[in-house]
Design a protein around this motif. Structure first.
Motif, PDB file in Angstrom:
ATOM      1  N   ALA A  96      43.637  34.292  35.509  1.00 54.39           N
ATOM      2  CA  ALA A  96      42.806  34.148  34.307  1.00 54.39           C
ATOM      3  C   ALA A  96      42.194  35.485  33.897  1.00 54.39           C
ATOM      4  N   LYS A  97      41.796  36.278  34.857  1.00 52.28           N
ATOM      5  CA  LYS A  97      41.228  37.601  34.541  1.00 52.28           C
ATOM      6  C   LYS A  97      42.288  38.511  33.936  1.00 52.28           C
ATOM      7  N   VAL A  98      43.496  38.432  34.460  1.00 51.76           N
ATOM      8  CA  VAL A  98      44.580  39.236  33.899  1.00 51.76           C
ATOM      9  C   VAL A  98      44.814  38.832  32.442  1.00 51.76           C
ATOM     10  N   LYS A  99      44.850  37.537  32.186  1.00 51.21           N
ATOM     11  CA  LYS A  99      45.075  37.056  30.819  1.00 51.21           C
ATOM     12  C   LYS A  99      43.917  37.462  29.896  1.00 51.21           C
ATOM     13  N   ASP A 115      33.456  47.721  27.628  1.00 49.57           N
ATOM     14  CA  ASP A 115      32.622  47.485  28.812  1.00 49.57           C
ATOM     15  C   ASP A 115      33.077  46.225  29.544  1.00 49.57           C
ATOM     16  N   GLY A 116      33.367  45.172  28.789  1.00 46.80           N
ATOM     17  CA  GLY A 116      33.862  43.933  29.397  1.00 46.80           C
ATOM     18  C   GLY A 116      35.202  44.141  30.086  1.00 46.80           C
ATOM     19  N   SER A 117      36.066  44.915  29.443  1.00 47.66           N
ATOM     20  CA  SER A 117      37.375  45.210  30.037  1.00 47.66           C
ATOM     21  C   SER A 117      37.229  46.007  31.326  1.00 47.66           C
ATOM     22  N   LYS A 118      36.313  46.949  31.331  1.00 46.29           N
ATOM     23  CA  LYS A 118      36.093  47.769  32.528  1.00 46.29           C
ATOM     24  C   LYS A 118      35.632  46.910  33.702  1.00 46.29           C
ATOM     25  N   VAL A 119      34.809  45.923  33.420  1.00 48.58           N
ATOM     26  CA  VAL A 119      34.347  45.012  34.473  1.00 48.58           C
ATOM     27  C   VAL A 119      35.528  44.217  35.018  1.00 48.58           C
ATOM     28  N   LEU A 120      36.349  43.657  34.108  1.00 50.75           N
ATOM     29  CA  LEU A 120      37.512  42.893  34.550  1.00 50.75           C
ATOM     30  C   LEU A 120      38.486  43.771  35.344  1.00 50.75           C
ATOM     31  N   ALA A 123      55.907  36.317  34.239  1.00 51.63           N
ATOM     32  CA  ALA A 123      57.135  35.856  34.881  1.00 51.63           C
ATOM     33  C   ALA A 123      57.165  36.137  36.387  1.00 51.63           C
ATOM     34  N   ALA A 124      56.226  36.913  36.866  1.00 49.65           N
ATOM     35  CA  ALA A 124      56.244  37.355  38.270  1.00 49.65           C
ATOM     36  C   ALA A 124      55.991  36.215  39.239  1.00 49.65           C
ATOM     37  N   ARG A 125      56.664  36.304  40.335  1.00 47.86           N
ATOM     38  CA  ARG A 125      56.469  35.367  41.431  1.00 47.86           C
ATOM     39  C   ARG A 125      56.161  36.203  42.668  1.00 47.86           C
ATOM     40  N   GLY A 126      55.176  35.785  43.404  1.00 51.20           N
ATOM     41  CA  GLY A 126      54.829  36.491  44.628  1.00 51.20           C
ATOM     42  C   GLY A 126      53.637  37.404  44.434  1.00 51.20           C
ATOM     43  N   ALA A 127      52.770  37.377  45.428  1.00 47.72           N
ATOM     44  CA  ALA A 127      51.515  38.119  45.357  1.00 47.72           C
ATOM     45  C   ALA A 127      51.733  39.624  45.259  1.00 47.72           C
ATOM     46  N   ALA A 128      52.677  40.158  46.005  1.00 45.66           N
ATOM     47  CA  ALA A 128      52.895  41.614  45.998  1.00 45.66           C
ATOM     48  C   ALA A 128      53.345  42.091  44.625  1.00 45.66           C
ATOM     49  N   LYS A 129      54.253  41.351  44.010  1.00 45.68           N
ATOM     50  CA  LYS A 129      54.746  41.712  42.678  1.00 45.68           C
ATOM     51  C   LYS A 129      53.611  41.647  41.662  1.00 45.68           C
ATOM     52  N   LYS A 130      52.828  40.571  41.713  1.00 45.07           N
ATOM     53  CA  LYS A 130      51.704  40.422  40.782  1.00 45.07           C
ATOM     54  C   LYS A 130      50.690  41.548  40.955  1.00 45.07           C
ATOM     55  N   GLN A 131      50.379  41.866  42.192  1.00 42.33           N
ATOM     56  CA  GLN A 131      49.383  42.909  42.445  1.00 42.33           C
ATOM     57  C   GLN A 131      49.879  44.271  41.953  1.00 42.33           C
ATOM     58  N   ALA A 132      51.153  44.570  42.166  1.00 44.38           N
ATOM     59  CA  ALA A 132      51.715  45.835  41.692  1.00 44.38           C
ATOM     60  C   ALA A 132      51.658  45.914  40.168  1.00 44.38           C
ATOM     61  N   LEU A 133      51.947  44.817  39.508  1.00 49.77           N
ATOM     62  CA  LEU A 133      51.887  44.793  38.048  1.00 49.77           C
ATOM     63  C   LEU A 133      50.452  44.939  37.545  1.00 49.77           C
ATOM     64  N   VAL A 134      49.527  44.295  38.224  1.00 49.35           N
ATOM     65  CA  VAL A 134      48.120  44.394  37.825  1.00 49.35           C
ATOM     66  C   VAL A 134      47.626  45.829  37.980  1.00 49.35           C
ATOM     67  N   GLU A 135      48.043  46.501  39.025  1.00 47.81           N
ATOM     68  CA  GLU A 135      47.658  47.908  39.195  1.00 47.81           C
ATOM     69  C   GLU A 135      48.167  48.752  38.029  1.00 47.81           C
ATOM     70  N   LYS A 136      49.402  48.509  37.610  1.00 50.33           N
ATOM     71  CA  LYS A 136      49.963  49.236  36.465  1.00 50.33           C
ATOM     72  C   LYS A 136      49.208  48.878  35.177  1.00 50.33           C
ATOM     73  N   ILE A 137      48.946  47.587  34.987  1.00 47.20           N
ATOM     74  CA  ILE A 137      48.224  47.129  33.795  1.00 47.20           C
ATOM     75  C   ILE A 137      46.846  47.784  33.736  1.00 47.20           C
ATOM     76  N   CYS A 138      46.142  47.784  34.852  1.00 48.62           N
ATOM     77  CA  CYS A 138      44.787  48.362  34.886  1.00 48.62           C
ATOM     78  C   CYS A 138      44.815  49.860  34.607  1.00 48.62           C
ATOM     79  N   THR A 139      45.819  50.552  35.128  1.00 48.08           N
ATOM     80  CA  THR A 139      45.955  51.985  34.858  1.00 48.08           C
ATOM     81  C   THR A 139      46.188  52.227  33.369  1.00 48.08           C
ATOM     82  N   GLU A 140      47.077  51.459  32.773  1.00 46.55           N
ATOM     83  CA  GLU A 140      47.376  51.621  31.349  1.00 46.55           C
ATOM     84  C   GLU A 140      46.163  51.272  30.483  1.00 46.55           C
ATOM     85  N   LEU A 141      45.472  50.179  30.815  1.00 46.86           N
ATOM     86  CA  LEU A 141      44.296  49.791  30.031  1.00 46.86           C
ATOM     87  C   LEU A 141      43.178  50.819  30.160  1.00 46.86           C
ATOM     88  N   SER A 142      43.037  51.391  31.336  1.00 45.12           N
ATOM     89  CA  SER A 142      42.014  52.423  31.524  1.00 45.12           C
ATOM     90  C   SER A 142      42.329  53.653  30.676  1.00 45.12           C
TER      91      SER A 142
END
Length: 108
Positions: free
Chosen positions: A100-103, A79-84, A29-48
């Motif tokens: 696409a990488k986020v998905k 391993d694939g997730s770590k690369v993404l 649902a996010a709009r805007g690069a800053a919002k998306k990037q902040a969410l991706v950082e959180k997603i990557c932290t949680e997935l790690s």
């Protein structure tokens, strides 16, 4: 019977699953690069964190109790997730394939 540590790890994984699913929904649902990037950082932290819990607690506890191929597939999937995750952290929302990488991370 599983030890208290195993129950704690399972509870952490379940909570983590819910948190990551919510973050992915926010990303969709996010709009805007800053919002998306902040969410991706959180997603990557949680997935790690999720990966560490599985690889250090769950998978070793399952060794000898589930098929070896299934555990090996889990490690390969991670391993694939770590690369993404590394690619997403090093990139920006305006780059090709970012969404696409986020998905793809969601489907792992």
């Amino acid at each position: 019977m599983p030890s208290q540590n195993h129950f704690d790890a399972i509870a952490l994984l379940k909570a983590d699953h819910r948190k990551v699913e919510d973050l992915f929904a926010e990303f969709e649902a996010a709009r805007g690069a800053a919002k998306k990037q902040a969410l991706v950082e959180k997603i990557c932290t949680e997935l790690s964190a999720h990966t560490v819990i599985e690889e250090e607690i769950i998978y070793p506890a399952c060794r000898g109790k589930v098929e070896e191929d299934l555990l090996n597939e889990g490690y390969v999937e991670h391993d694939g997730s770590k690369v993404l995750i590394a690619e997403l952290i090093a990139s920006a929302p305006n780059e090709e394939f970012y969404d696409a990488k986020v998905k793809c991370c969601l489907n792992r």
